[in-house]
Design a protein around this motif. Structure first.
Motif, PDB file in Angstrom:
ATOM      1  N   MET A  56       0.975  -0.948   0.163  1.00 28.04           N
ATOM      2  CA  MET A  56       0.020   0.243  -0.058  1.00 28.04           C
ATOM      3  C   MET A  56       1.028   1.255   0.152  1.00 28.04           C
ATOM      4  SD  MET A  56      -2.716   1.385   2.586  1.00 28.04           S
ATOM      5  CE  MET A  56      -1.503   1.402   4.163  1.00 28.04           C
ATOM      6  N   THR A  57       0.581   2.087  -0.946  1.00 30.78           N
ATOM      7  CA  THR A  57       1.239   3.124  -0.993  1.00 30.78           C
ATOM      8  C   THR A  57       0.905   4.249   0.048  1.00 30.78           C
ATOM      9  OG1 THR A  57       1.490   3.090  -3.477  1.00 30.78           O
ATOM     10  CG2 THR A  57       1.790   5.383  -2.409  1.00 30.78           C
ATOM     11  N   ASN A  58       1.962   4.821   0.760  1.00 35.06           N
ATOM     12  CA  ASN A  58       1.655   5.758   1.955  1.00 35.06           C
ATOM     13  C   ASN A  58       1.441   7.163   1.194  1.00 35.06           C
ATOM     14  OD1 ASN A  58       2.089   7.908   4.094  1.00 35.06           O
ATOM     15  ND2 ASN A  58       2.267   5.993   5.209  1.00 35.06           N
ATOM     16  N   GLN A  59       0.373   7.638   1.163  1.00 37.78           N
ATOM     17  CA  GLN A  59       0.083   9.003   0.358  1.00 37.78           C
ATOM     18  C   GLN A  59       0.766  10.157   0.952  1.00 37.78           C
ATOM     19  OE1 GLN A  59      -1.460   8.520  -2.758  1.00 37.78           O
ATOM     20  NE2 GLN A  59      -0.505  10.353  -3.052  1.00 37.78           N
ATOM     21  N   THR A  60       0.853   9.956   2.282  1.00 42.28           N
ATOM     22  CA  THR A  60       1.388  11.219   2.905  1.00 42.28           C
ATOM     23  C   THR A  60       3.027  11.246   2.663  1.00 42.28           C
ATOM     24  OG1 THR A  60      -0.163  11.373   4.925  1.00 42.28           O
ATOM     25  CG2 THR A  60       2.183  12.332   5.255  1.00 42.28           C
ATOM     26  N   ILE A  61       3.575  10.292   2.745  1.00 40.30           N
ATOM     27  CA  ILE A  61       5.246  10.082   2.644  1.00 40.30           C
ATOM     28  C   ILE A  61       5.391  10.480   0.904  1.00 40.30           C
ATOM     29  CG2 ILE A  61       6.993   8.583   2.739  1.00 40.30           C
ATOM     30  CD1 ILE A  61       5.961   7.232   5.206  1.00 40.30           C
ATOM     31  N   ALA A  62       4.456   9.658   0.208  1.00 38.19           N
ATOM     32  CA  ALA A  62       4.741   9.925  -1.091  1.00 38.19           C
ATOM     33  C   ALA A  62       4.757  11.430  -1.559  1.00 38.19           C
ATOM     34  CB  ALA A  62       3.549   9.087  -2.211  1.00 38.19           C
ATOM     35  N   ASN A  63       3.603  11.979  -1.065  1.00 35.69           N
ATOM     36  CA  ASN A  63       3.477  13.445  -1.256  1.00 35.69           C
ATOM     37  C   ASN A  63       4.690  14.323  -0.647  1.00 35.69           C
ATOM     38  OD1 ASN A  63       1.088  12.969  -2.632  1.00 35.69           O
ATOM     39  ND2 ASN A  63      -0.109  13.718  -0.528  1.00 35.69           N
ATOM     40  N   ALA A  64       5.171  13.889   0.284  1.00 43.39           N
ATOM     41  CA  ALA A  64       6.278  14.461   0.942  1.00 43.39           C
ATOM     42  C   ALA A  64       7.602  14.560   0.214  1.00 43.39           C
ATOM     43  CB  ALA A  64       6.520  14.066   2.456  1.00 43.39           C
ATOM     44  N   GLU A  65       7.813  13.437  -0.601  1.00 40.02           N
ATOM     45  CA  GLU A  65       8.930  12.992  -1.157  1.00 40.02           C
ATOM     46  C   GLU A  65       8.819  13.581  -2.393  1.00 40.02           C
ATOM     47  OE1 GLU A  65       9.080   8.525  -1.392  1.00 40.02           O
ATOM     48  OE2 GLU A  65      10.009   8.583   0.808  1.00 40.02           O
ATOM     49  N   ARG A  66       7.912  13.791  -2.902  1.00 42.17           N
ATOM     50  CA  ARG A  66       7.486  14.362  -4.292  1.00 42.17           C
ATOM     51  C   ARG A  66       7.939  15.920  -4.121  1.00 42.17           C
ATOM     52  NH1 ARG A  66       2.477  13.594  -5.337  1.00 42.17           N
ATOM     53  NH2 ARG A  66       1.715  15.573  -4.537  1.00 42.17           N
ATOM     54  N   GLU A  67       7.356  16.481  -3.209  1.00 44.74           N
ATOM     55  CA  GLU A  67       7.769  17.973  -2.918  1.00 44.74           C
ATOM     56  C   GLU A  67       9.092  17.894  -2.453  1.00 44.74           C
ATOM     57  OE1 GLU A  67       5.570  20.144  -3.324  1.00 44.74           O
ATOM     58  OE2 GLU A  67       3.825  19.285  -3.721  1.00 44.74           O
ATOM     59  N   LEU A  68       9.884  17.163  -1.803  1.00 48.25           N
ATOM     60  CA  LEU A  68      11.240  17.458  -1.633  1.00 48.25           C
ATOM     61  C   LEU A  68      12.042  16.985  -2.946  1.00 48.25           C
ATOM     62  CD1 LEU A  68      13.963  17.267  -0.035  1.00 48.25           C
ATOM     63  CD2 LEU A  68      13.425  14.823   0.508  1.00 48.25           C
ATOM     64  N   TYR A  69      11.671  16.366  -3.666  1.00 47.52           N
ATOM     65  CA  TYR A  69      12.405  16.247  -5.171  1.00 47.52           C
ATOM     66  C   TYR A  69      12.032  17.478  -5.975  1.00 47.52           C
ATOM     67  CZ  TYR A  69      13.148  15.161 -10.027  1.00 47.52           C
ATOM     68  OH  TYR A  69      13.508  15.032 -11.290  1.00 47.52           O
ATOM     69  N   LEU A  70      10.732  17.977  -5.925  1.00 46.55           N
ATOM     70  CA  LEU A  70      10.684  19.310  -6.551  1.00 46.55           C
ATOM     71  C   LEU A  70      11.492  20.261  -6.131  1.00 46.55           C
ATOM     72  CD1 LEU A  70       6.827  18.907  -7.149  1.00 46.55           C
ATOM     73  CD2 LEU A  70       8.609  18.688  -9.113  1.00 46.55           C
ATOM     74  N   THR A  71      11.656  20.501  -4.822  1.00 48.83           N
ATOM     75  CA  THR A  71      12.493  21.705  -4.327  1.00 48.83           C
ATOM     76  C   THR A  71      13.739  21.482  -4.568  1.00 48.83           C
ATOM     77  OG1 THR A  71      10.932  21.754  -2.289  1.00 48.83           O
ATOM     78  CG2 THR A  71      13.145  22.439  -2.001  1.00 48.83           C
ATOM     79  N   LEU A  72      14.464  20.375  -4.714  1.00 49.49           N
ATOM     80  CA  LEU A  72      15.709  19.928  -5.146  1.00 49.49           C
ATOM     81  C   LEU A  72      15.877  20.311  -6.267  1.00 49.49           C
ATOM     82  CD1 LEU A  72      16.792  16.789  -2.728  1.00 49.49           C
ATOM     83  CD2 LEU A  72      17.405  19.441  -2.558  1.00 49.49           C
ATOM     84  N   PHE A  73      15.017  19.935  -7.269  1.00 52.12           N
ATOM     85  CA  PHE A  73      14.946  20.149  -8.742  1.00 52.12           C
ATOM     86  C   PHE A  73      15.013  21.596  -8.997  1.00 52.12           C
ATOM     87  CE2 PHE A  73      13.098  20.557 -13.056  1.00 52.12           C
ATOM     88  CZ  PHE A  73      14.024  19.782 -13.742  1.00 52.12           C
ATOM     89  N   ASP A  74      14.112  22.286  -8.410  1.00 51.47           N
ATOM     90  CA  ASP A  74      14.232  23.643  -8.666  1.00 51.47           C
ATOM     91  C   ASP A  74      15.378  24.584  -8.227  1.00 51.47           C
ATOM     92  OD1 ASP A  74      11.764  23.727  -9.655  1.00 51.47           O
ATOM     93  OD2 ASP A  74      10.671  24.231  -7.928  1.00 51.47           O
ATOM     94  N   LEU A  75      15.898  23.883  -7.004  1.00 50.96           N
ATOM     95  CA  LEU A  75      17.141  24.580  -6.681  1.00 50.96           C
ATOM     96  C   LEU A  75      18.480  24.171  -7.506  1.00 50.96           C
ATOM     97  CD1 LEU A  75      18.464  26.080  -4.097  1.00 50.96           C
ATOM     98  CD2 LEU A  75      18.671  23.783  -3.172  1.00 50.96           C
TER      99      LEU A  75
END
Length: 347
Positions: A1-20
């Motif tokens: 089962m995908t943990n949506q909270t953690i999946a969302n947090a990881e995606r936002e972290l990736y996007l933050t680093l990508f933008d940086l």
């Protein structure tokens, strides 16, 4: 089962680093290592409790949140809870014990028609981390619009306070599987209220790419005395700062002159991983030696059993058990009782 909270947090972290990475080439090194960092914390061969922690976060109910306050002593998520939700959330959060850094509050004080109160869930952590924040915050350069790194951030309490102070990006690093999932439990309820400006990477400082020079402010609070090589730790902190950036260093100290350093023979306050406790003057000289400037001590405070204590959410031994019962000015081993100093310096 995908943990949506953690999946969302990881995606936002990736996007933050990508933008940086579009403006900071060193951020590409973080992006390259991010998948391994995030996969390792879920590896049950490394962390036997990881599946249970992830399940606890995954089963937290979705609430209608009225307000999130990151500037109150307790990180507060205001929401209406019915009795079933209150019991469910409390049971799930207690699966993530012990809670050491906080406090947090979920829900709202509601006076019912029959006069009784439906209390919010109050996570009364071992440490009143808000007290430390109140001592440190007045001395900081304004955090608004700054990129901030919080080293050894535990459950993320101070990271949330940094976001509340207006930081543009906060990245918390701490290798604890438990603390990572505690952060994710709070993230579940905070949702997007912080604009996903607060992130958590479950690794120690030494795992980060060296000399990234990505952060305007770097915090290291309660970490230095656990390092076998304090100078290496200071150099690593310096390497994460932009030129002119600010270091906020909080650590255990003892009385003495610039040559005074305590090296505990075995344990210190029952901790077996305490290596160096310098005097304030010695600590200042260490920072200058590795190249920091404008080094100043802004606070010295003796830790009391009101600030660090056993609670319903941390039921193990705490500071009162680590002090000499006949003389609270000493640890149980006979060393000076815990005293903490906060040093601020510029790169």
């Amino acid at each position: 089962m995908t943990n949506q909270t953690i999946a969302n947090a990881e995606r936002e972290l990736y996007l933050t680093l990508f933008d940086l990475a579009q403006t900071q080439p060193k951020a590409h090194e973080w992006l390259a290592q991010l998948p391994k960092w995030l996969n390792d914390i879920k590896d049950k061969s490394r962390y036997a409790h990881a599946p249970a922690y992830q399940a606890a976060v995954g089963h937290l109910p979705v609430l209608t949140v009225d307000n999130v306050d990151l500037n109150s002593p307790a990180i507060t998520i205001e929401a209406q809870l019915n009795d079933s939700e209150r019991k469910q959330i409390t049971a799930l959060l207690k699966q993530l014990m012990p809670w050491r850094k906080g406090p947090f509050q979920i829900g709202a004080q509601i006076e019912s028609q029959i006069g009784d109160e439906q209390s919010a869930i109050k996570i009364d952590t071992e440490w009143r981390s808000d007290w430390k924040w109140e001592r440190v915050a007045p001395h900081l350069s304004p955090l608004r619009n700054r990129r901030v790194l919080d080293v050894g951030g535990g459950s993320g309490y101070h990271g949330w306070r940094m976001a509340g102070a207006g930081a543009d990006t906060v990245i918390i690093v701490d290798p604890s599987c438990l603390f990572y999932h505690q952060f994710m439990a709070i993230r579940h309820f905070v949702g997007a209220a912080d604009n996903y400006n607060t992130h958590y990477i479950p690794v120690p400082l030494e795992a980060l790419p060296e000399h990234s020079q990505l952060f305007d402010t770097v915090f290291s609070m309660g970490v230095l005395y656990h390092r076998q090589s304090p100078f290496e730790h200071l150099q690593q902190l310096k390497g994460q700062l932009v030129k002119g950036g600010e270091l906020v260093l909080e650590t255990l100290v003892i009385e003495g002159d610039a040559n005074t350093v305590l090296v505990p023979h075995n344990r210190y306050a029952q901790m077996n991983n305490v290596y160096f406790l310098p005097s304030v003057d010695a600590l200042v000289s260490w920072l200058k030696k590795v190249g920091f400037s404008e080094v100043r001590c802004v606070d010295v405070d003796v830790t009391t059993t009101d600030e660090q204590r056993k609670t319903e959410w941390m039921t193990y031994q705490s500071l009162a058990d680590f002090l000499n019962p006949d003389d609270n000015s000493q640890t149980i081993e006979g060393y000076p009782a815990p005293k903490r100093a906060t040093i601020i310096a510029k790169k």
